[in-house]
Design a protein around this motif. Structure first.
Motif, mmCIF file in Angstrom:
data_model
loop_
_atom_site.group_PDB
_atom_site.id
_atom_site.type_symbol
_atom_site.label_atom_id
_atom_site.label_comp_id
_atom_site.label_asym_id
_atom_site.label_seq_id
_atom_site.Cartn_x
_atom_site.Cartn_y
_atom_site.Cartn_z
ATOM 1 N N MET A 1 0.847 -1.167 0.000
ATOM 2 C CA MET A 1 0.000 0.000 0.000
ATOM 3 C C MET A 1 0.895 1.233 0.000
ATOM 4 O O MET A 1 1.839 1.333 0.758
ATOM 5 N N GLY A 2 0.581 2.196 -0.840
ATOM 6 C CA GLY A 2 1.422 3.378 -0.976
ATOM 7 C C GLY A 2 1.171 4.412 0.102
ATOM 8 O O GLY A 2 0.139 4.414 0.784
ATOM 9 N N TRP A 3 2.144 5.290 0.248
ATOM 10 C CA TRP A 3 2.047 6.350 1.261
ATOM 11 C C TRP A 3 0.915 7.313 0.954
ATOM 12 O O TRP A 3 0.310 7.876 1.875
ATOM 13 N N ASN A 4 0.637 7.512 -0.315
ATOM 14 C CA ASN A 4 -0.436 8.423 -0.697
ATOM 15 C C ASN A 4 -1.794 7.912 -0.218
ATOM 16 O O ASN A 4 -2.603 8.678 0.293
ATOM 17 N N LEU A 5 -2.023 6.621 -0.383
ATOM 18 C CA LEU A 5 -3.273 6.027 0.084
ATOM 19 C C LEU A 5 -3.372 6.075 1.606
ATOM 20 O O LEU A 5 -4.431 6.371 2.159
ATOM 21 N N ILE A 6 -2.275 5.826 2.285
ATOM 22 C CA ILE A 6 -2.266 5.901 3.754
ATOM 23 C C ILE A 6 -2.534 7.333 4.211
ATOM 24 O O ILE A 6 -3.282 7.565 5.169
ATOM 25 N N PHE A 7 -1.947 8.320 3.524
ATOM 26 C CA PHE A 7 -2.171 9.725 3.864
ATOM 27 C C PHE A 7 -3.644 10.092 3.769
ATOM 28 O O PHE A 7 -4.203 10.700 4.680
ATOM 29 N N TRP A 8 -4.292 9.697 2.662
ATOM 30 C CA TRP A 8 -5.692 10.044 2.478
ATOM 31 C C TRP A 8 -6.610 9.250 3.385
ATOM 32 O O TRP A 8 -7.611 9.773 3.876
ATOM 33 N N LEU A 9 -6.289 7.963 3.619
ATOM 34 C CA LEU A 9 -7.174 7.107 4.395
ATOM 35 C C LEU A 9 -7.040 7.312 5.894
ATOM 36 O O LEU A 9 -8.041 7.337 6.615
ATOM 37 N N ILE A 126 -12.847 12.159 -0.430
ATOM 38 C CA ILE A 126 -13.421 10.862 -0.806
ATOM 39 C C ILE A 126 -13.120 10.549 -2.268
ATOM 40 O O ILE A 126 -12.791 9.401 -2.613
ATOM 41 N N PHE A 127 -13.212 11.551 -3.127
ATOM 42 C CA PHE A 127 -12.885 11.345 -4.536
ATOM 43 C C PHE A 127 -11.427 10.935 -4.708
ATOM 44 O O PHE A 127 -11.117 9.989 -5.429
ATOM 45 N N ARG A 128 -10.524 11.648 -4.046
ATOM 46 C CA ARG A 128 -9.100 11.318 -4.143
ATOM 47 C C ARG A 128 -8.806 9.943 -3.565
ATOM 48 O O ARG A 128 -8.010 9.189 -4.111
ATOM 49 N N LEU A 129 -9.437 9.610 -2.456
ATOM 50 C CA LEU A 129 -9.241 8.307 -1.827
ATOM 51 C C LEU A 129 -9.716 7.190 -2.742
ATOM 52 O O LEU A 129 -9.022 6.177 -2.915
ATOM 53 N N THR A 130 -10.859 7.375 -3.361
ATOM 54 C CA THR A 130 -11.375 6.372 -4.291
ATOM 55 C C THR A 130 -10.488 6.257 -5.523
ATOM 56 O O THR A 130 -10.174 5.143 -5.972
ATOM 57 N N LEU A 131 -10.063 7.372 -6.060
ATOM 58 C CA LEU A 131 -9.202 7.369 -7.243
ATOM 59 C C LEU A 131 -7.884 6.657 -6.960
ATOM 60 O O LEU A 131 -7.450 5.797 -7.737
ATOM 61 N N ILE A 132 -7.273 6.961 -5.850
ATOM 62 C CA ILE A 132 -5.990 6.345 -5.513
ATOM 63 C C ILE A 132 -6.159 4.863 -5.200
ATOM 64 O O ILE A 132 -5.325 4.036 -5.599
ATOM 65 N N ALA A 133 -7.234 4.506 -4.517
ATOM 66 C CA ALA A 133 -7.468 3.092 -4.203
ATOM 67 C C ALA A 133 -7.682 2.279 -5.478
ATOM 68 O O ALA A 133 -7.164 1.168 -5.603
ATOM 69 N N VAL A 134 -8.408 2.819 -6.437
ATOM 70 C CA VAL A 134 -8.627 2.115 -7.705
ATOM 71 C C VAL A 134 -7.314 1.943 -8.451
ATOM 72 O O VAL A 134 -7.019 0.868 -8.978
ATOM 73 N N TYR A 135 -6.492 2.982 -8.473
ATOM 74 C CA TYR A 135 -5.215 2.872 -9.170
ATOM 75 C C TYR A 135 -4.263 1.912 -8.477
ATOM 76 O O TYR A 135 -3.539 1.175 -9.128
ATOM 77 N N TYR A 136 -4.263 1.908 -7.142
ATOM 78 C CA TYR A 136 -3.375 0.988 -6.432
ATOM 79 C C TYR A 136 -3.828 -0.461 -6.549
ATOM 80 O O TYR A 136 -3.011 -1.366 -6.537
ATOM 81 N N LEU A 137 -5.112 -0.681 -6.649
ATOM 82 C CA LEU A 137 -5.599 -2.051 -6.806
ATOM 83 C C LEU A 137 -5.449 -2.543 -8.233
ATOM 84 O O LEU A 137 -5.350 -3.742 -8.468
ATOM 85 N N ILE A 139 -2.990 -1.343 -10.557
ATOM 86 C CA ILE A 139 -1.639 -1.208 -11.090
ATOM 87 C C ILE A 139 -0.655 -1.746 -10.062
ATOM 88 O O ILE A 139 -0.665 -1.354 -8.919
ATOM 89 N N GLU A 140 0.215 -2.671 -10.496
ATOM 90 C CA GLU A 140 1.193 -3.245 -9.577
ATOM 91 C C GLU A 140 2.483 -2.441 -9.507
ATOM 92 O O GLU A 140 3.189 -2.453 -8.524
ATOM 93 N N ASP A 141 2.822 -1.759 -10.582
ATOM 94 C CA ASP A 141 4.069 -1.005 -10.637
ATOM 95 C C ASP A 141 3.843 0.419 -10.136
ATOM 96 O O ASP A 141 2.978 1.129 -10.625
ATOM 97 N N ASP A 142 4.632 0.848 -9.163
ATOM 98 C CA ASP A 142 4.477 2.183 -8.581
ATOM 99 C C ASP A 142 4.987 3.281 -9.497
ATOM 100 O O ASP A 142 4.701 4.460 -9.271
ATOM 101 N N ASP A 143 5.733 2.965 -10.541
ATOM 102 C CA ASP A 143 6.242 3.981 -11.450
ATOM 103 C C ASP A 143 5.150 4.562 -12.327
ATOM 104 O O ASP A 143 5.273 5.678 -12.834
ATOM 105 N N ASP A 144 4.039 3.840 -12.510
ATOM 106 C CA ASP A 144 2.952 4.317 -13.353
ATOM 107 C C ASP A 144 2.013 5.265 -12.614
ATOM 108 O O ASP A 144 1.035 5.729 -13.190
ATOM 109 N N LEU A 145 2.274 5.565 -11.362
ATOM 110 C CA LEU A 145 1.358 6.390 -10.575
ATOM 111 C C LEU A 145 1.720 7.867 -10.579
ATOM 112 O O LEU A 145 1.142 8.641 -9.856
ATOM 113 N N GLY A 146 2.648 8.269 -11.394
ATOM 114 C CA GLY A 146 3.076 9.645 -11.440
ATOM 115 C C GLY A 146 2.039 10.602 -12.001
ATOM 116 O O GLY A 146 2.117 11.803 -11.801
#
Length: 149
Positions: A1-9, A126-137, A139-146
């Motif tokens: 789980m990425g730091w961005n998702l932890i920050f928002w959640l 909530i929008f950002r949290l949902t968007l980030i959760a969908v992308y993290y679930l 996409i396996e590679d963290d380089d594509d999250l830029g």
């Protein structure tokens, strides 16, 4: 789980819920005071109990958004933070028992505007949290999250 998702959640979402609940409670107490269901001393002491923690929470959320690079959220929360700082510096942040009936309409309007702003911030969170959760679930590679804003 990425730091961005932890920050928002774990930080932004509970902080926004707490700020929203605190402001809603203050509007409710002011409405009860206006309808004469509660006396001025109880109303001002109940509201003043939440004022300083709300100011600290709002300021901390604004500073966290600044330091983590979430510019849209920072720009959304900075006006209220500056207004809170101005009230605190002028020592006008607490409601006076003797003047509560004179300022009840202005305080109620101010808190309703803050309630609308906190609701907007919660919707964006909530929008950002949902968007980030969908992308993290998805996409396996963290380089594509830029490309996330």
């Amino acid at each position: 789980m990425g730091w961005n998702l932890i920050f928002w959640l774990l930080i932004c979402f509970p902080a926004n819920i707490a700020l929203l609940a605190s402001t809603f409670y203050q509007v409710l107490i002011l409405s009860d005071l206006e309808s004469d269901y509660v006396n001025p001393f109880d109303a001002s002491s109940r509201i003043n109990y939440f004022v300083l923690p709300e100011f600290i929470g709002q300021g901390a959320l604004c500073v966290l958004c600044l330091f983590t690079g979430h510019w849209f959220m920072f720009l959304l929360t900075v006006p209220v933070t500056v207004y809170h700082a101005r009230l605190y510096m002028k020592r006008e942040h607490l409601i006076d028992v003797t003047e509560v009936f004179r300022v009840v309409n202005a305080e109620k309007k101010f808190r309703i505007v803050k309630l609308a702003l906190y609701l907007t911030v919660l919707i964006v969170t909530i929008f950002r949290l949902t968007l980030i959760a969908v992308y993290y679930l998805g996409i396996e590679d963290d380089d594509d999250l830029g490309h996330l804003w």
